[in-house]
Design a protein around this motif. Structure first.
Motif, short mmCIF file in Angstrom:
data_model
loop_
_atom_site.label_atom_id
_atom_site.label_comp_id
_atom_site.label_asym_id
_atom_site.label_seq_id
_atom_site.Cartn_x
_atom_site.Cartn_y
_atom_site.Cartn_z
N ASN A 178 27.63 57.41 40.63
CA ASN A 178 28.27 58.36 39.71
C ASN A 178 29.04 59.47 40.42
O ASN A 178 29.91 60.10 39.81
CB ASN A 178 27.21 58.98 38.79
CG ASN A 178 26.62 57.96 37.84
OD1 ASN A 178 27.28 56.99 37.48
ND2 ASN A 178 25.38 58.15 37.45
N ASN A 209 40.98 53.76 32.65
CA ASN A 209 39.98 53.14 31.77
C ASN A 209 40.59 52.51 30.53
O ASN A 209 39.86 52.07 29.64
CB ASN A 209 38.94 54.19 31.35
CG ASN A 209 38.09 54.65 32.52
OD1 ASN A 209 37.68 53.84 33.35
ND2 ASN A 209 37.85 55.94 32.62
N GLY A 257 30.17 48.38 37.97
CA GLY A 257 29.68 49.65 37.47
C GLY A 257 28.29 49.49 36.87
O GLY A 257 27.95 48.44 36.34
N ASP A 304 27.03 50.58 34.19
CA ASP A 304 26.95 50.50 32.73
C ASP A 304 27.58 49.24 32.17
O ASP A 304 27.66 49.07 30.95
CB ASP A 304 27.65 51.71 32.09
CG ASP A 304 26.99 53.02 32.51
OD1 ASP A 304 25.76 53.03 32.65
OD2 ASP A 304 27.71 54.01 32.69
N GLN A 344 32.17 53.61 22.83
CA GLN A 344 31.50 54.28 23.93
C GLN A 344 32.52 54.85 24.90
O GLN A 344 33.64 54.36 25.02
CB GLN A 344 30.59 53.30 24.68
CG GLN A 344 29.43 52.78 23.84
CD GLN A 344 28.56 51.84 24.63
OE1 GLN A 344 29.00 51.18 25.56
NE2 GLN A 344 27.28 51.78 24.26
N SER A 388 33.04 53.53 31.08
CA SER A 388 32.37 53.81 32.35
C SER A 388 33.36 53.66 33.49
O SER A 388 34.23 52.80 33.46
CB SER A 388 31.19 52.85 32.54
OG SER A 388 31.64 51.51 32.54
N GLU A 389 33.21 54.51 34.49
CA GLU A 389 34.10 54.45 35.65
C GLU A 389 33.80 53.20 36.48
O GLU A 389 32.65 52.86 36.71
CB GLU A 389 33.93 55.70 36.52
CG GLU A 389 34.34 56.99 35.83
CD GLU A 389 35.85 57.10 35.65
OE1 GLU A 389 36.59 56.19 36.12
OE2 GLU A 389 36.30 58.08 35.04
N LYS A 390 34.86 52.53 36.90
CA LYS A 390 34.72 51.34 37.73
C LYS A 390 35.49 51.53 39.02
O LYS A 390 36.54 52.17 39.04
CB LYS A 390 35.22 50.10 36.99
CG LYS A 390 34.40 49.71 35.78
CD LYS A 390 34.95 48.44 35.14
CE LYS A 390 34.07 47.99 33.97
NZ LYS A 390 34.06 48.95 32.87
#
Length: 558
Positions: free
Chosen positions: A256, A322, A389, A391, A409, A412-414
């Motif tokens: 993270n 994203n 990632g 998530d 949602q 999530s960062e990838k």
């Protein structure tokens, strides 16, 4: 008793027909085996002239659905979301008989809800959920008792359907999609073209350096380009791989935080790489620079324009990274430029270094994909966890189990370390979320370094046919095809280096052995590295032009 003689030509014709029949059967088997039933399906809603479709999740092996909309049966929709239907109390059979029933998720098993709905005469059961949609399952003893379709849908989708009012008709269907998705062909094309271009570019740069060395007085000296890195020591290779292992483990535990560091580094590195690639293309087509001076600073108009374009592309990607619908195009563009520049910048000095580096990275890839799941809490490999990632659970579920978020949602960062191409045949990608075929940059760069070495070796021996470069490119193509084939047959992601490294290393060694050049191929360049310069090492046997057996040593042409 008479014997029957079959003429030779007739026998040949029969054998030929049999071979064709066998091939047809094999092709049919491959095609049929490539058709799979997805667990995501479509809820088709119609009300008057209005038609809409929504994502649902079902279990094909338990309650199969029709594969086409036309073949699906249509039923009136009944709203029973005021109950979870764990029993039949308070429900009048006449209200639900012959209809599709919508109830809320919770309090009891899916199979219990289905048995109650079936006993009341419902033809279909839809379970509205505010939680993640998962593939419905039951105990083995319950499977045979359920004879009506069962699926989960998002509760927010049902609220949208309910707005239409009374008289809503629904159909459930689940078209199969092929494992042989066109995105695989696109990914293969990207990988092979990138490796081939990177190797060709590295060879062209080596040729220019040798020419400039001869033009500079024939002493074999040539300045290395700015930022170029030579790997000529086994110790450096081991340290390099150890650093990669350490970085991957750090990413696993501190994802993270470090993900934003990697994203920032990628933006800078890919913008610089894209500039380098476009600048080389401009030089190739003979585009002028148009220089001008400002306060003793000599500036190039072309460089300023290219820099502005490259920085803008990197910034657009960074801001919209994203956004799945289209940003993958920019990520792949920047990724291709990054891989090309890496292959041109990093030079392996000889085949011995290639063998050490590729073998260590093969072990690294296999260990972090296949072995680490035995040590992680969730049973997911460190490589997959870092690449997708923490998530991205929907892409990491095993077998045919799927998970679809019930509510929107935050993306999530990838890590930007993979090529991504959307699955074109994924009919539900706009409903349940886009699905991608991915290939790591390392699966392009690592074999690409060997391809680049082969290209430079062709230059050193003055091979007009580029035998080493072409052979290694073909080996890479076969290796990547083998990787995709195993992935499709097993239904699991594969460490591509497990196939690419043996294909490329063995092919290169065989070519060198057959041509009697293994000694030169193993030792590599006749130039040793001293700081920024590459100086002729007269202690080594000079590499000869193709077809020549003699050569003078001190700067004269062979």
């Amino acid at each position: 008793m008479e014997s029957v003689f079959v003429p030779h030509k007739s026998r040949k014709a029969n054998v030929s027909k049999m071979e064709r029949a066998v091939r047809i059967v094999v092709l049919l088997a491959v095609f049929l085996s490539s058709e799979i039933n997805c667990q995501e399906a479509i809820l088709h809603v119609s009300h008057g002239n209005t038609e809409r479709e929504y994502c649902i999740v079902h279990n094909h092996s338990w309650t199969p659905l029709s594969q086409t909309l036309d073949a699906a049966l249509q039923y009136p929709l009944v709203n029973m979301t005021s109950t979870v239907l764990c029993n039949s109390s308070g429900v009048t059979p006449d209200v639900v008989k012959g209809k599709a029933l919508v109830v809320m998720r919770g309090d009891c098993d899916f199979s219990q809800k289905a048995l109650v709905a079936q006993s009341l005469g419902a033809t279909t059961l839809l379970i509205a959920s505010n939680r993640t949609l998962i593939t419905p399952s039951a105990n083995d003893s319950e499977y045979a008792k359920i004879h009506i379709p069962l699926a989960l849908m998002r509760y927010r989708d049902f609220l949208e359907v309910q707005v239409s009012g009374e008289g809503v008709q629904v159909k459930l269907y689940a078209p199969p999609h092929s494992k042989l998705d066109p995105s695989i062909a696109v990914m293969l094309l990207i990988a092979v073209v990138t490796v081939a271009l990177g190797g060709f570019w590295s060879g062209a740069c080596e040729r220019d350096r040798l020419k400039s060395g001869v033009a500079g007085g024939g002493r074999g000296e040539s300045k290395a380009e700015s930022g170029e890195l030579f790997l000529y020591s086994p110790l450096k290779v081991v340290v390099f791989v150890a650093l990669m292992c350490g970085m991957l483990v750090l990413m696993y535990f501190f994802y993270n935080v470090l993900v934003y560091v990697i994203i920032a580094i990628f933006c800078l590195a890919s913008a610089s790489a894209l500039f380098s690639c476009l600048d080389a293309v401009m030089d190739l087509i003979g585009c002028g620079t148009g220089s001008f001076s400002v306060r003793n600073w000599n500036l190039s108009v072309r460089s300023l324009i290219l820099a502005a374009v490259c920085i803008s592309i990197a910034v657009v990607w960074g801001v919209n990274r994203n956004e799945d619908r289209w940003i993958w195009i920019l990520q792949d563009l920047l990724g291709i430029a990054f891989c090309l520049n890496f292959m041109k910048t990093i030079s392996l000095s000889n085949f011995k270094i290639c063998v050490i580096l590729l073998s260590l990275l093969l072990v690294y890839d296999v260990f972090f994909v296949f072995i680490t799941p035995f040590f992680t809490k969730n049973g997911v490999s460190i490589m997959v966890q870092v690449a997708l990632g923490p998530d991205a659970s929907g892409e990491k579920t095993q077998g045919n189990m799927v998970e679809v978020p019930a509510e929107p949602q935050t993306p999530s960062e990838k890590l930007p370390v993979v090529m991504r191409v959307p699955r074109f045949s994924s009919w539900a990608q706009n409903l349940c979320g886009m699905q991608f075929s991915i290939l790591g940059y390392g699966d392009i760069i690592v074999p690409g370094l060997l391809v680049a070495y082969c290209s430079r070796f062709d230059v050193w021996i003055n091979s007009s046919k580029k035998i080493y470069f072409i052979s290694c490119c073909i080996a890479y193509l076969l290796g990547i095809i083998a990787t995709f084939a195993v992935m499709l047959l097993s239904g699991m992601g594969q460490p591509a280096l497990l196939y690419l490294v043996p294909f490329t290393l063995i092919t290169s060694a065989v070519v060198a052995g057959c041509r009697g050049e293994m000694r030169q191929f193993w030792a590599g360049t006749t130039y040793e590295v001293r700081g920024p310069e590459r100086v002729l090492d007269s202690s080594r046997e000079p590499l000869l032009p193709e077809g020549r057996t003699d050569c003078s040593v001190e700067g004269d042409k062979c």
